[in-house]
Design a protein around this motif. Structure first.
Motif, PDB file in Angstrom:
ATOM      1  N   GLN A  66      -4.097   1.433  -4.558  1.00 49.17           N
ATOM      2  CA  GLN A  66      -3.467   0.116  -4.585  1.00 49.17           C
ATOM      3  C   GLN A  66      -4.020  -0.759  -5.703  1.00 49.17           C
ATOM      4  O   GLN A  66      -3.297  -1.569  -6.281  1.00 49.17           O
ATOM      5  CB  GLN A  66      -3.644  -0.582  -3.230  1.00 49.17           C
ATOM      6  CG  GLN A  66      -2.754  -1.823  -3.104  1.00 49.17           C
ATOM      7  CD  GLN A  66      -2.693  -2.348  -1.691  1.00 49.17           C
ATOM      8  OE1 GLN A  66      -3.243  -1.763  -0.767  1.00 49.17           O
ATOM      9  NE2 GLN A  66      -2.019  -3.480  -1.508  1.00 49.17           N
TER      10      GLN A  66
ATOM     11  N   THR B 155      -1.758  -2.645  -8.290  1.00 49.49           N
ATOM     12  CA  THR B 155      -1.790  -4.106  -8.388  1.00 49.49           C
ATOM     13  C   THR B 155      -2.070  -4.555  -9.812  1.00 49.49           C
ATOM     14  O   THR B 155      -1.449  -5.501 -10.317  1.00 49.49           O
ATOM     15  CB  THR B 155      -2.852  -4.682  -7.433  1.00 49.49           C
ATOM     16  OG1 THR B 155      -2.508  -4.318  -6.085  1.00 49.49           O
ATOM     17  CG2 THR B 155      -2.933  -6.198  -7.549  1.00 49.49           C
TER      18      THR B 155
ATOM     19  N   ALA C 111       2.611   1.671  -3.474  1.00 51.12           N
ATOM     20  CA  ALA C 111       1.716   2.180  -4.517  1.00 51.12           C
ATOM     21  C   ALA C 111       1.750   3.701  -4.572  1.00 51.12           C
ATOM     22  O   ALA C 111       1.856   4.298  -5.646  1.00 51.12           O
ATOM     23  CB  ALA C 111       0.290   1.683  -4.258  1.00 51.12           C
TER      24      ALA C 111
ATOM     25  N   ALA D  46       0.826  -1.210   0.000  1.00 49.66           N
ATOM     26  CA  ALA D  46       0.000   0.000   0.000  1.00 49.66           C
ATOM     27  C   ALA D  46       0.858   1.256   0.000  1.00 49.66           C
ATOM     28  O   ALA D  46       0.553   2.241  -0.682  1.00 49.66           O
ATOM     29  CB  ALA D  46      -0.937  -0.002   1.200  1.00 49.66           C
TER      30      ALA D  46
END
Length: 247
Positions: free
Chosen positions: A224, A228, A216, A213
């Motif tokens: 996030q 991802t 990111a 987190a």
């Protein structure tokens, strides 16, 4: 943008302050633009200029109506002098332009970052203008030196928001010219380059024990989920799995 499935509804005569660029995914639409009777289907891109009265309704042969996707372009995106040409040539048969519009809709739907949408929009507007202009403008040849300068600029702002408009003003070039030059030199778009560099930076931070987190945000993704999605595309695994495997 606006996505809709229209079955038993007819738009009354109206106009917009924007350019409307319409693609039909299924079915067919009939519309009157100014005094012309027009139609659009899956094979065409419909261009409706600002300030011109038009309506819209399902084609009589389309029992299930039509599925459409609209992009509304600010009036400044295309020269005002093209309004008449757009009325005369409202339907464009251009598979490349249609595919580019589908890509733009998909980018906006998944909330891809503005650098991607901005590049797509600039190239779409340029292609539409080329269709409507009496004479197609000669495009300047891609510049390798400009591509490298843009790359350096992107590197300097890797984790910060930067727009291609800002880069274009800084380098005294148009956005489409920057994109063409960058693709010619590096075979990828500026947006793809930035994403790749961010993922590379994230890999190192994850292996050093940073939390996904936090990574990111630190490498410039807006959340996030966005991080991802791109990380998995580049590495085939999630950030958490990558970090665990590295340890």
């Amino acid at each position: 943008m606006f996505h809709a499935h229209i079955v038993d509804y007819a738009y009354p005569p109206h106009c917009h302050d924007t350019w409307t660029v319409l693609i039909v995914d299924a079915g067919a639409i009939r519309y009157d633009l100014d005094t012309r009777h027009c139609g659009a289907s899956r094979e065409t891109v419909a261009i409706l200029p600002p300030g011109v009265i038009h309506d819209g309704r399902p084609d009589d042969r389309a029992r299930e109506g039509f599925w459409k996707r609209n992009i509304y372009l600010n009036a400044s995106m295309l020269p005002t002098g093209l309004t008449g040409a757009a009325v005369d040539k409202t339907n464009l048969h251009d598979p490349f332009l249609r595919a580019a519009l589908v890509g733009l809709h998909e980018s906006l739907t998944i909330r891809e970052e503005p650098l991607d949408g901005e590049a797509r929009l600039a190239m779409i507007a340029e292609r539409i203008a080329a269709h409507l202009l009496t004479r197609r403008p000669r495009l300047a040849a891609p510049e390798t030196s400009i591509a490298h300068t843009l790359r350096q600029l992107l590197d300097e702002h890797l984790t910060e928001p930067i727009t291609l408009q800002q880069a274009a003003r800084s380098l005294d070039r148009s956005v489409p010219h920057l994109i063409r030059s960058f693709r010619q030199a590096f075979a990828i778009s500026p947006h793809a380059y930035v994403i790749g560099r961010r993922v590379e930076a994230a890999r190192g931070m994850l292996l050093r024990g940073a939390k996904p987190a936090a990574v990111a945000v630190d490498v410039g993704f807006y959340d996030q989920a966005h991080f991802t999605r791109h990380f998995k595309k580049h590495t085939s695994v999630s950030p958490a799995k990558y970090a665990a495997g590295g340890r």
